[in-house]
Scaffold this active site. Structure first.
Site, mmCIF file in Angstrom:
data_model
loop_
_atom_site.group_PDB
_atom_site.id
_atom_site.type_symbol
_atom_site.label_atom_id
_atom_site.label_comp_id
_atom_site.label_asym_id
_atom_site.label_seq_id
_atom_site.Cartn_x
_atom_site.Cartn_y
_atom_site.Cartn_z
ATOM 1 N N LYS A 251 33.657 46.747 11.353
ATOM 2 C CA LYS A 251 32.476 46.536 12.194
ATOM 3 C C LYS A 251 31.596 45.494 11.518
ATOM 4 C CE LYS A 251 28.194 48.788 13.796
ATOM 5 N NZ LYS A 251 27.449 50.057 13.970
ATOM 6 N N ASP A 256 21.513 45.000 13.422
ATOM 7 C CA ASP A 256 21.486 45.975 14.517
ATOM 8 C C ASP A 256 20.054 46.404 14.806
ATOM 9 O OD1 ASP A 256 21.955 47.910 16.385
ATOM 10 O OD2 ASP A 256 22.893 49.349 15.001
ATOM 11 N N LYS A 263 15.543 50.326 17.879
ATOM 12 C CA LYS A 263 15.285 51.273 16.797
ATOM 13 C C LYS A 263 13.809 51.241 16.412
ATOM 14 C CE LYS A 263 19.829 50.816 14.549
ATOM 15 N NZ LYS A 263 20.303 52.191 14.703
ATOM 16 N N ASP A 274 24.769 46.576 8.545
ATOM 17 C CA ASP A 274 25.646 47.076 9.610
ATOM 18 C C ASP A 274 26.937 46.252 9.724
ATOM 19 O OD1 ASP A 274 25.957 49.192 11.329
ATOM 20 O OD2 ASP A 274 25.055 48.177 13.051
ATOM 21 N N ASP A 333 22.250 51.154 21.490
ATOM 22 C CA ASP A 333 22.296 51.263 20.029
ATOM 23 C C ASP A 333 23.633 51.838 19.544
ATOM 24 O OD1 ASP A 333 21.409 51.022 17.454
ATOM 25 O OD2 ASP A 333 20.057 52.745 17.514
ATOM 26 N N GLU A 335 26.455 50.484 19.608
ATOM 27 C CA GLU A 335 27.132 49.213 19.872
ATOM 28 C C GLU A 335 28.406 49.034 19.049
ATOM 29 O OE1 GLU A 335 24.805 49.564 17.689
ATOM 30 O OE2 GLU A 335 25.727 48.561 15.977
ATOM 31 N N ARG A 337 30.922 51.000 18.402
ATOM 32 C CA ARG A 337 32.142 51.439 19.098
ATOM 33 C C ARG A 337 32.517 50.479 20.222
ATOM 34 N NH1 ARG A 337 29.194 57.054 20.376
ATOM 35 N NH2 ARG A 337 28.116 56.345 18.518
#
Ligand code: BES
Ligand code: MN
Ligand code: ZN
Length: 479
Positions: A251, A256, A263, A274, A333, A335, A337
């Site tokens: 990933k 993020d 967030k 991230d 959020d 994201e 996956r």
């Protein structure tokens, strides 16, 4: 830092600093002709596990480090001794040190592992990231670390592997620590391209190509940012031409914000990390290349930035993944996956022997396991066992979590084939359940590393050590 295998016994070892266990200090001091000085110094220290007595000598070696207890130790105590040694060495004012690894008596540890533990500890202690300090701290003096007193074949192999992992860890940590205004998807792609060479080809797919491939989930994540997303594949061919590759997918969300589901202040602070899954995938690729492992590997990175804005996706948007399955985005959020699922479908074209994805996927993983173990999920028991054993060997542990069908029900959507969140219960598990729906074509494992990849504002480089250990075993078992 260069690791080498040395020969000879004290006093006939050319080195600036000799590192010996407490149990052998007396004998070695005699050979160096400094018995009195060493005995005097050791009289005043108890020298417990993890303690290092530093002595300055006249001549060469000019330093003697006496480590640990007088008796044989356990593997765990040896680890502590080596961590303390590595710390002491990092701040030492000499260029060259030699570890008398053979003199350390450790129960239940073979020659190879003794050398690896020692040198891997030196790697960890010597790492620094000061690219953005205008006043650089004084550079470290230590350049070379040798090992002596170990079977040459084992020592050579261990030194090569430790050197390879050092290079991989440096890349993984550097990428993780870079600020997100510098380390964007294009920067990650360049870092991958820098790995290209003799047995290494690097492919980078842009957004237009992703659209052609039907990667609706991946593209939904990147539509709010100005930074173009990249799907990167590093192909390493060290194995037989017909050997199926191990595919790693990281990933790589370079920042993020959460997107439209933005967030809060506290939650966003660490989100440059991230992309640590991506960093570890490129890091382990670098290590595999350096060690010239006899295997085939495809190291993939799904790189994108998750931003809010006029073009960003909305909660309740429905997208079609490359697999054809549809997803209702209930939370922008979640994201990770969404980029990973399309990367996993893309990986089918490599007919992998196994696929492992690595992702800072959920805060729930941190709640479940804290910062000591990564969460491990798999649709294949042998793959799960091999990864978890590799994690034990490298002290980069993971803990297997369930993927029971009962949890899948939480992903039910009113309008699409699934939604991208499963509610507040078992968040790391439902994220893994989501990914499992794109892993039908191969043995697959997923590592949720949200709690282990970074801490105290720094990248840990994890799980690069465990992944490297796993790939070493794949190589040893014939690819
Ligand atoms: N990148 C985060 C997960 C994360 C949290 C990593 C803390 C490292 C430390 C991920 O994209 C995320 O935001 N996950 C959400 C999922 C939720 C919306 C279902 C989370 O964990 O809150
Ligand atoms: Mn997120
Ligand atoms: Zn994320």
């Amino acid at each position: 830092m260069k690791f080498t295998v040395k020969t000879g016994t004290p006093p006939d070892i050319a080195t600036d600093c000799l590192v010996v266990p407490r149990g052998k200090a007396h004998t070695i001091a005699e050979k160096l002709g400094v018995e009195e000085q060493v005995l005097l110094a050791l009289e005043t220290t108890r020298n417990e596990t993890g303690e290092v007595t530093k002595l300055a000598l006249n001549g060469r070696p000019s330093r003697l480090l006496v480590v640990g207890k007088a008796q044989a130790t356990s593997a765990a105590d040896y680890r502590k001794d080596m961590a303390a040694t590595a710390k002491a060495l990092a701040d030492l004012d000499v260029a060259d040190a030699t570890l008398c690894v053979g003199d350390f008596e450790v129960r239940d540890l073979g020659a190879y592992r003794k050398v690896r533990l020692a040198l891997d500890a030196v790697s960890v202690a010597s790492y620094r990231f000061d690219a953005y300090k205008s006043k650089k701290p004084k550079p470290r003096k230590l350049r070379r670390v040798g090992v002596v007193g170990i079977n040459r074949v084992e020592a050579r192999r261990a030194t090569r592997d430790a050197q390879a992992l050092l290079e991989g860890m440096e890349l993984a940590k550097d990428l993780g620590n870079q600020p997100p205004n510098v380390c964007d998807p294009a920067f990650v792609a360049e870092a991958a391209q820098a790995l290209a060479g003799d047995k290494v080809r690097v492919d980078v797919i842009d957004e237009a190509q992703m659209a052609e491939l039907g990667m609706g989930a991946f593209l939904s994540v990147t539509q709010g940012t100005r930074k173009p997303a990249k799907l990167i594949s590093v192909h390493y061919r060290g194995g037989a031409a017909d050997a199926a590759p191990t595919v790693l997918i990281g990933k790589g969300i370079t920042f993020d914000t959460g997107g439209t589901n933005m967030k809060g202040f506290a939650g966003m602070a660490d989100m440059k990390f991230d992309m640590c899954g991506a960093a570890s995938v490129l890091g382990v690729a670098k290590a595999v290349i350096a060690a010239e492992l006899p295997i085939n590997v495809v190291a993939m990175v799904a790189a994108a930035e998750n931003m809010p804005g006029g073009a960003a996706s909305r909660p309740s948007d429905i997208v079609t993944t490359m697999s054809g399955q549809t997803v209702e985005i209930q939370n922008t959020d979640a994201e990770g996956r969404l980029v990973l699922c399309d990367a996993m479908t893309y990986a089918e074209r490599f007919t992998p022997r196994a696929v492992v994805d690595i992702a800072t996927l959920t805060g729930a993983q941190v709640t479940a396991l804290g910062h000591h173990a990564s969460a491990l999920y798999a649709n294949d028991d042998a793959l799960a066992a091999a990864l978890s054993e590799a994690g034990e060997r490298s002290a980069d542990r993971m803990w297997r979590m369930p993927l029971w069908d009962e949890y899948q029900a939480q992903l039910k959507s009113n309008f699409a084939d699934m939604k991208n969140i499963g509610g507040s219960a078992a968040g790391s598990i439902t994220a893994a359940c989501f990914l499992s729906r794109f892993a039908k074509a191969f043995p697959w494992a997923h590592l949720d590393i949200a709690g282990t990849a970074f801490g105290q504002g720094r990248s840990s480089g994890r799980p690069t050590p465990a992944l490297f250990e796993y790939l070493l075993a794949v190589g040893a078992n014939g690819g």
